[in-house]
Design a protein around this motif. Structure first.
Motif, PDB file in Angstrom:
ATOM      1  N   LYS A 103      39.177  39.436  70.115  1.00 17.97           N
ATOM      2  CA  LYS A 103      38.338  40.251  70.998  1.00 17.97           C
ATOM      3  C   LYS A 103      38.834  41.695  70.948  1.00 17.97           C
ATOM      4  O   LYS A 103      40.034  41.925  70.756  1.00 17.97           O
ATOM      5  CB  LYS A 103      38.424  39.729  72.433  1.00 17.97           C
ATOM      6  CG  LYS A 103      38.027  38.279  72.607  1.00 17.97           C
ATOM      7  CD  LYS A 103      38.289  37.853  74.053  1.00 17.97           C
ATOM      8  CE  LYS A 103      38.060  36.358  74.244  1.00 17.97           C
ATOM      9  NZ  LYS A 103      38.396  35.934  75.610  1.00 17.97           N
ATOM     10  N   PRO A 104      37.968  42.655  71.167  1.00 13.81           N
ATOM     11  CA  PRO A 104      36.510  42.500  71.349  1.00 13.81           C
ATOM     12  C   PRO A 104      35.836  42.204  70.005  1.00 13.81           C
ATOM     13  O   PRO A 104      36.207  42.764  68.985  1.00 13.81           O
ATOM     14  CB  PRO A 104      36.081  43.851  71.894  1.00 13.81           C
ATOM     15  CG  PRO A 104      37.087  44.815  71.316  1.00 13.81           C
ATOM     16  CD  PRO A 104      38.390  44.063  71.251  1.00 13.81           C
ATOM     17  N   PHE A 105      34.870  41.286  70.021  1.00 18.58           N
ATOM     18  CA  PHE A 105      34.193  40.912  68.778  1.00 18.58           C
ATOM     19  C   PHE A 105      32.878  41.675  68.656  1.00 18.58           C
ATOM     20  O   PHE A 105      32.344  42.197  69.632  1.00 18.58           O
ATOM     21  CB  PHE A 105      33.948  39.404  68.721  1.00 18.58           C
ATOM     22  CG  PHE A 105      33.292  38.842  69.954  1.00 18.58           C
ATOM     23  CD1 PHE A 105      31.928  38.984  70.179  1.00 18.58           C
ATOM     24  CD2 PHE A 105      34.046  38.149  70.888  1.00 18.58           C
ATOM     25  CE1 PHE A 105      31.334  38.470  71.311  1.00 18.58           C
ATOM     26  CE2 PHE A 105      33.448  37.624  72.032  1.00 18.58           C
ATOM     27  CZ  PHE A 105      32.090  37.786  72.245  1.00 18.58           C
ATOM     28  N   HIS A 106      32.363  41.716  67.443  1.00 24.76           N
ATOM     29  CA  HIS A 106      31.101  42.394  67.176  1.00 24.76           C
ATOM     30  C   HIS A 106      30.027  41.363  66.840  1.00 24.76           C
ATOM     31  O   HIS A 106      30.278  40.392  66.123  1.00 24.76           O
ATOM     32  CB  HIS A 106      31.264  43.386  66.023  1.00 24.76           C
ATOM     33  CG  HIS A 106      32.264  44.468  66.307  1.00 24.76           C
ATOM     34  ND1 HIS A 106      31.974  45.566  67.073  1.00 24.76           N
ATOM     35  CD2 HIS A 106      33.571  44.592  65.945  1.00 24.76           C
ATOM     36  CE1 HIS A 106      33.039  46.339  67.163  1.00 24.76           C
ATOM     37  NE2 HIS A 106      34.029  45.768  66.487  1.00 24.76           N
ATOM     38  N   ALA A 107      28.826  41.572  67.340  1.00 21.50           N
ATOM     39  CA  ALA A 107      27.744  40.598  67.187  1.00 21.50           C
ATOM     40  C   ALA A 107      27.483  40.276  65.719  1.00 21.50           C
ATOM     41  O   ALA A 107      27.332  39.109  65.341  1.00 21.50           O
ATOM     42  CB  ALA A 107      26.475  41.124  67.849  1.00 21.50           C
ATOM     43  N   ARG A 108      27.450  41.289  64.868  1.00 24.64           N
ATOM     44  CA  ARG A 108      27.133  41.042  63.458  1.00 24.64           C
ATOM     45  C   ARG A 108      28.233  40.232  62.768  1.00 24.64           C
ATOM     46  O   ARG A 108      27.957  39.389  61.920  1.00 24.64           O
ATOM     47  CB  ARG A 108      26.907  42.364  62.724  1.00 24.64           C
ATOM     48  CG  ARG A 108      25.537  42.980  63.020  1.00 24.64           C
ATOM     49  CD  ARG A 108      25.308  44.227  62.214  1.00 24.64           C
ATOM     50  NE  ARG A 108      26.200  45.316  62.619  1.00 24.64           N
ATOM     51  CZ  ARG A 108      26.260  46.501  62.027  1.00 24.64           C
ATOM     52  NH1 ARG A 108      25.483  46.758  60.985  1.00 24.64           N
ATOM     53  NH2 ARG A 108      27.091  47.426  62.454  1.00 24.64           N
ATOM     54  N   ILE A 109      29.489  40.474  63.145  1.00 22.58           N
ATOM     55  CA  ILE A 109      30.606  39.729  62.567  1.00 22.58           C
ATOM     56  C   ILE A 109      30.562  38.278  63.032  1.00 22.58           C
ATOM     57  O   ILE A 109      30.741  37.344  62.235  1.00 22.58           O
ATOM     58  CB  ILE A 109      31.957  40.374  62.956  1.00 22.58           C
ATOM     59  CG1 ILE A 109      32.054  41.791  62.370  1.00 22.58           C
ATOM     60  CG2 ILE A 109      33.112  39.499  62.497  1.00 22.58           C
ATOM     61  CD1 ILE A 109      31.996  41.831  60.857  1.00 22.58           C
ATOM     62  N   ILE A 110      30.307  38.075  64.335  1.00 24.40           N
ATOM     63  CA  ILE A 110      30.195  36.709  64.863  1.00 24.40           C
ATOM     64  C   ILE A 110      29.085  35.959  64.138  1.00 24.40           C
ATOM     65  O   ILE A 110      29.270  34.822  63.683  1.00 24.40           O
ATOM     66  CB  ILE A 110      29.920  36.731  66.376  1.00 24.40           C
ATOM     67  CG1 ILE A 110      31.178  37.155  67.145  1.00 24.40           C
ATOM     68  CG2 ILE A 110      29.426  35.375  66.868  1.00 24.40           C
ATOM     69  CD1 ILE A 110      32.278  36.104  67.160  1.00 24.40           C
ATOM     70  N   LYS A 111      27.925  36.597  64.013  1.00 24.46           N
ATOM     71  CA  LYS A 111      26.793  35.951  63.344  1.00 24.46           C
ATOM     72  C   LYS A 111      27.134  35.592  61.904  1.00 24.46           C
ATOM     73  O   LYS A 111      26.840  34.491  61.427  1.00 24.46           O
ATOM     74  CB  LYS A 111      25.568  36.880  63.359  1.00 24.46           C
ATOM     75  CG  LYS A 111      24.627  36.649  64.513  1.00 24.46           C
ATOM     76  CD  LYS A 111      23.320  37.379  64.263  1.00 24.46           C
ATOM     77  CE  LYS A 111      22.263  36.900  65.243  1.00 24.46           C
ATOM     78  NZ  LYS A 111      20.946  37.490  64.966  1.00 24.46           N
TER      79      LYS A 111
END
Length: 305
Positions: free
Chosen positions: A103-111
């Motif tokens: 964290k903090p994570f990024h939406a595009r990386i998580i996806k």
């Protein structure tokens, strides 16, 4: 749509992850490790997103438990945590996590990471399914049976429910092959498997090709009388296919069936009851074929004819 389980004590973070992924996946959230373990054991997920720092049971402990359970040990787990040191990341990967996101994570990386691991999991399932399926009949093969039988035997012991092992084969199959040829014999094996499978659709039913023209059935929770009656119906349905046999031995293709129903105990041996089922099959053959012979919980024989 593939299912993903999010286990995170933070309602806000779980909701954030759900928002990122819910357009492509069916999302379930749990806010305690105990709830996550329960859900993971009862549903089929393609991926688990697991927070490490949680009150009570932490993510590392939950990951260990998931790896110990047969049902969940193959499901990929991505750890999501604020712990950024190398030691914790290494520990999580050693325990069996497929990835580690800080964290903090990024939406595009998580996806991107979720998509990658779900695709890998689906591909692995497809390969495993192919390796566990009999290519001629489409039912489970001997390898799948050997894995499944012991798992279900232990489950029956734990749940204290009756366990049935049943073996059957096609009567005078060598004569059939010699008369009509092996391609025709393959079609008979397919027809028998299809008919039996049509009557073994419950989640507690299992059918596999044991080898050649021989099949094995496992039932969970049925009494000896119920299992006996069910297999008598299957035997009759196979005879009702009216597949012509060599008239010198039989009018139609038929099967002989032997089985045993037992309340398994921890000190009892699966293999010993498999031998009893095989003996019942031998007795059915010796008694005239095209019949079912069963051993109940007290080893009393039930005869169809």
């Amino acid at each position: 749509m593939e299912k993903i389980l999010i286990v995170d004590d933070s309602i806000l973070q779980a909701a954030q992850l759900k928002t990122i992924l819910e357009d492509e996946y069916e999302i379930t959230t749990a806010h305690t490790a105990e709830e996550g373990l329960s859900l993971a054991s009862t549903e089929n997920y393609s991926l688990i997103l697991l927070d490490v720092v949680m009150p009570g049971m932490d993510g590392f402990t939950l990951l260990k438990k998931l790896q110990e359970e047969i049902i969940t040990q193959s499901v990929p787990v991505i750890l999501i945590t604020s712990l950024t040191d190398i030691e914790n990341e290494q520990y999580g990967l050693i325990l069996g996590a497929v990835d580690y996101v800080t964290k903090p994570f990024h939406a595009r990386i998580i996806k991107a990471r979720v998509n990658t691991h779900v695709k890998l999991y689906k591909y692995r399932r497809q390969i495993e399914q192919q390796s566990m399926t009999d290519q001629l009949t489409g039912i489970a093969n001997r390898r799948k049976y050997e894995d499944y039988s012991i798992t279900k035997w232990n489950e029956a012991i734990r749940l204290r429910v009756p366990f049935t092992i049943c073996m059957f084969d096609i009567d005078r199959f060598k004569v059939y092959n010699d008369t009509f040829g092996h391609p025709a014999g393959d079609k008979v094996i397919e027809a028998v498997a299809k008919t039996a499978a049509a009557h073994l659709k419950r989640s507690t039913d299992f059918l596999a090709r044991y080898g050649g023209e021989e099949f094995v059935v496992i039932l969970l929770g049925d009494s000896a009388e119920k299992a006996f009656a069910h297999l008598k119906k299957i035997r009759q349905e196979i005879e009702n296919l009216h597949i012509p046999h060599d008239p010198s031995v039989s009018q139609w293709v038929t099967v002989s069936i032997g089985g045993v129903t037992v309340m398994p105990q921890r000190e009892s041996s699966y293999d010993s009851y498999l031998k009893i089922a095989d003996t019942m099959l031998y007795d059915a053959k010796k008694s005239g074929r095209n019949r079912v012979i069963w051993a109940d919980e007290k080893m009393k024989q039930l005869h169809e004819k």
